[in-house]
Motif scaffolding. Structure first.
Motif, mmCIF file in Angstrom:
data_model
loop_
_atom_site.group_PDB
_atom_site.id
_atom_site.type_symbol
_atom_site.label_atom_id
_atom_site.label_comp_id
_atom_site.label_asym_id
_atom_site.label_seq_id
_atom_site.Cartn_x
_atom_site.Cartn_y
_atom_site.Cartn_z
ATOM 1 N N UNK A 1 0.424 -1.565 -0.032
ATOM 2 C CA UNK A 1 -0.470 0.068 0.003
ATOM 3 C C UNK A 1 0.921 0.920 0.172
ATOM 4 N N UNK A 2 2.224 1.037 0.887
ATOM 5 C CA UNK A 2 2.702 2.605 0.980
ATOM 6 C C UNK A 2 3.415 2.758 -0.582
ATOM 7 N N UNK A 3 4.319 1.709 -0.808
ATOM 8 C CA UNK A 3 4.661 1.696 -2.615
ATOM 9 C C UNK A 3 3.943 2.332 -3.372
ATOM 10 N N UNK A 4 2.742 1.597 -3.495
ATOM 11 C CA UNK A 4 1.771 1.724 -4.288
ATOM 12 C C UNK A 4 1.261 3.457 -3.849
ATOM 13 N N UNK A 5 0.721 3.383 -3.062
ATOM 14 C CA UNK A 5 0.686 5.426 -3.124
ATOM 15 C C UNK A 5 1.309 6.044 -3.669
ATOM 16 N N UNK A 6 3.060 5.477 -2.917
ATOM 17 C CA UNK A 6 4.198 6.283 -3.818
ATOM 18 C C UNK A 6 4.161 6.678 -5.154
ATOM 19 N N UNK A 7 4.531 5.020 -5.554
ATOM 20 C CA UNK A 7 3.797 5.030 -7.525
ATOM 21 C C UNK A 7 2.768 6.064 -7.652
ATOM 22 N N UNK A 8 1.803 5.606 -7.821
ATOM 23 C CA UNK A 8 0.720 6.341 -8.020
ATOM 24 C C UNK A 8 0.897 8.190 -8.121
ATOM 25 N N UNK A 9 1.231 8.529 -7.000
ATOM 26 C CA UNK A 9 1.855 10.098 -6.559
ATOM 27 C C UNK A 9 3.037 10.654 -7.867
ATOM 28 N N UNK A 10 4.114 9.639 -8.443
ATOM 29 C CA UNK A 10 5.288 9.835 -8.936
ATOM 30 C C UNK A 10 4.498 9.507 -10.353
ATOM 31 N N UNK A 11 4.064 9.087 -10.986
ATOM 32 C CA UNK A 11 3.540 9.165 -12.222
ATOM 33 C C UNK A 11 2.586 9.847 -12.839
ATOM 34 N N UNK A 12 1.389 10.592 -11.703
ATOM 35 C CA UNK A 12 0.711 11.092 -11.921
ATOM 36 C C UNK A 12 1.470 12.455 -12.079
ATOM 37 N N UNK A 13 2.612 13.251 -11.397
ATOM 38 C CA UNK A 13 3.027 14.079 -11.886
ATOM 39 C C UNK A 13 3.918 13.893 -13.230
ATOM 40 N N UNK A 14 4.181 12.971 -13.912
ATOM 41 C CA UNK A 14 4.117 12.835 -15.198
ATOM 42 C C UNK A 14 3.101 13.104 -16.209
ATOM 43 N N UNK A 15 1.666 12.673 -15.200
ATOM 44 C CA UNK A 15 1.024 12.635 -16.579
ATOM 45 C C UNK A 15 0.167 13.884 -16.931
ATOM 46 N N UNK A 16 0.329 14.458 -15.532
ATOM 47 C CA UNK A 16 -0.580 16.452 -15.184
ATOM 48 C C UNK A 16 0.739 17.010 -16.551
ATOM 49 N N UNK A 17 1.992 17.047 -16.378
ATOM 50 C CA UNK A 17 2.609 17.865 -17.404
ATOM 51 C C UNK A 17 2.639 16.943 -18.557
ATOM 52 N N UNK A 18 2.398 16.045 -18.957
ATOM 53 C CA UNK A 18 2.404 15.136 -20.038
ATOM 54 C C UNK A 18 1.135 16.193 -20.759
ATOM 55 N N UNK A 19 -0.111 15.809 -20.222
ATOM 56 C CA UNK A 19 -1.105 15.990 -20.479
ATOM 57 C C UNK A 19 -1.540 17.367 -20.933
ATOM 58 N N UNK A 20 -0.860 18.035 -19.818
ATOM 59 C CA UNK A 20 -1.213 20.124 -20.290
ATOM 60 C C UNK A 20 -0.443 20.993 -21.591
#
Length: 437
Positions: A121-140
């Motif tokens: 759970x802890x590592x998956x939360x970190x994974x979600x956070x980091x890849x969402x940074x990538x996706x937010x920048x990409x889709x902008x």
């Protein structure tokens, strides 16, 4: 400038990357992030939680994915706000694409070493956070660099990435049994695709406007909110995406569904999920790359979204009562057609509703929260529905939600009809003089 003038004013774009290269960069970045996010959701987390929790795997899976989605919910708008204000010479979007891809790939590989559910759970939360940074920048980049008359085409490729990502990931790991190899492969592929996107993309240094306020606690908190009464079209677009994405989130439970209803063994479920993904992606690819350009040509978006909702509801109802696994394959194929229609149009439609060009990353990230919340909402309601009526109750409920989402798109103005009082108003802040060099 009058209110109606602002409503129909197009977002100002400053193309820095030739369109074919921009499409390639956005596609590569999105595929890389989605390999790391959706392959675990559709297969690897199911296998990992089964290894650790045994018969309690379904409950553990719901907890992990639900909490992870909440972290993604926070990370995406924060990433959009931060990338809007980033003035690094490497580029405001490229900086966070590289950061997210690198950190996220390391985090997702670390899941292979977990031996307790809380660690996953802890590592998956970190994974979600980091890849969402990538996706937010990409889709902008859709708002930053894509001209309004080509957004349907680019939106189609973004939708295609949503299917290609998990397909590539599942294809790469389904024949493997070693969890270290499985997690290691998706981490490596995600990292490579993120780096490729960074090298292909041109992202000039952003120079903030002279009157642009620095980030403070208030600014960060505002990253999560746009008043739907003040920006009604934006609010309706958000709700349409949320409801239809809830319907499409049904794929998260395919592995459990096959094991529960048809007795597919855990060691064989990877191959079955891969086949379902192949069917879905094949049909999704057809609709997503064709529907986007057609939408640009005919200057219509709402009929595509309505059709997508109807197809999703039909597919989920069919799957709810499927007597054989062959009927499931048919239902997933129909769902793939609907998914392709929706995601080929939705991003282009949502960009039209954004209130500000200067804060496009933050505003589009709020729209993306409608992608993330279903990852938490569906696992939250799934145990209750499964307890009431099994997978039949779950899929029928999601079908109803999908139909409601399709109907809500009727509140939005069609292309060329912005400012018409019969539909929700598109509000638009006057563009500042911020430049990129």
């Amino acid at each position: 400038m009058t209110r109606s003038d602002i409503a129909v004013d197009e977002l100002v774009v400053r193309p820095a990357t030739p369109l074919p290269r921009l499409i390639a960069a956005m596609f590569s970045s999105n595929v890389g992030a989605l390999i790391a996010l959706l392959t675990p959701l559709q297969l690897l987390l199911t296998l990992q939680t089964t290894r650790i929790a045994g018969t309690d795997a379904a409950a553990a899976f719901g907890l992990i994915t639900g909490v992870g989605a909440l972290f993604a919910l926070v990370a995406n708008p924060l990433a959009g706000r931060i990338s809007d204000r980033t003035a690094a010479r490497f580029g405001r979007r490229r900086t966070w694409i590289l950061t997210g891809a690198t950190g996220g790939s390391l985090a997702v590989f670390a899941i292979a070493f977990t031996t307790e559910i809380w660690q996953v759970a802890v590592i998956w939360c970190l994974t979600q956070s980091l890849f969402n940074f990538q996706q937010a920048a990409t889709n902008a980049l859709l708002a930053d660099q894509v001209p309004s008359d080509r957004r349907g085409t680019v939106s189609g490729f973004i939708g295609l990435a949503g299917a290609v990502g998990p397909l590539v990931g599942i294809a790469a790991v389904s024949a493997l049994t070693d969890p270290f190899l499985q997690w290691g492969i998706i981490a490596t592929v995600s990292l490579v695709l993120g780096i490729v996107a960074v090298f292909v993309l041109r992202d000039p240094q952003h120079v903030p406007a002279a009157d642009q306020a620095g980030l403070n606690l208030k600014q960060l908190l505002l990253s999560f909110w746009l008043n739907p009464r003040k920006h009604p079209a934006f609010g309706w677009a958000w709700l349409v995406r949320f409801l239809l994405t809830c319907a499409y989130a049904s794929g998260t439970y395919n592995a459990f569904f096959l094991m529960d209803r048809f007795g597919v063994a855990p060691e064989d479920v990877g191959g079955s999920v891969l086949l379902l993904s192949l069917i879905s992606v094949g049909l999704l690819a057809v609709t997503s790359v064709i529907a986007g350009p057609i939408s640009d040509r005919v200057r219509r978006q709402k009929p595509f979204v309505i059709a997508a909702g109807v197809l999703a509801a039909a597919a989920l109802t069919l799957q709810a009562f499927a007597p054989t696994i062959e009927v499931v394959y048919l239902a997933v194929g129909i769902l793939g057609l609907g998914t392709g229609l929706f995601f080929s149009i939705d991003s282009a439609m949502c960009v039209r509703m954004l209130p500000s060009a200067e804060n496009a990353g933050k505003d589009f990230a709020i729209i993306n929260m409608a992608n993330t919340l279903p990852q938490s909402f569906v696992p939250f309601i799934a145990p209750l529905l499964l307890g009431i009526g099994g997978f039949t109750a779950l899929y029928v409920t999601l079908a109803v939600i999908g139909i409601i989402g399709a109907l809500f798109v009727l509140r939005l103005p069609e292309l060329g009809r912005e400012g018409d009082p019969r539909w929700a108003l598109i509000t638009r802040e006057p563009t500042t003089t911020a430049t990129s060099v």
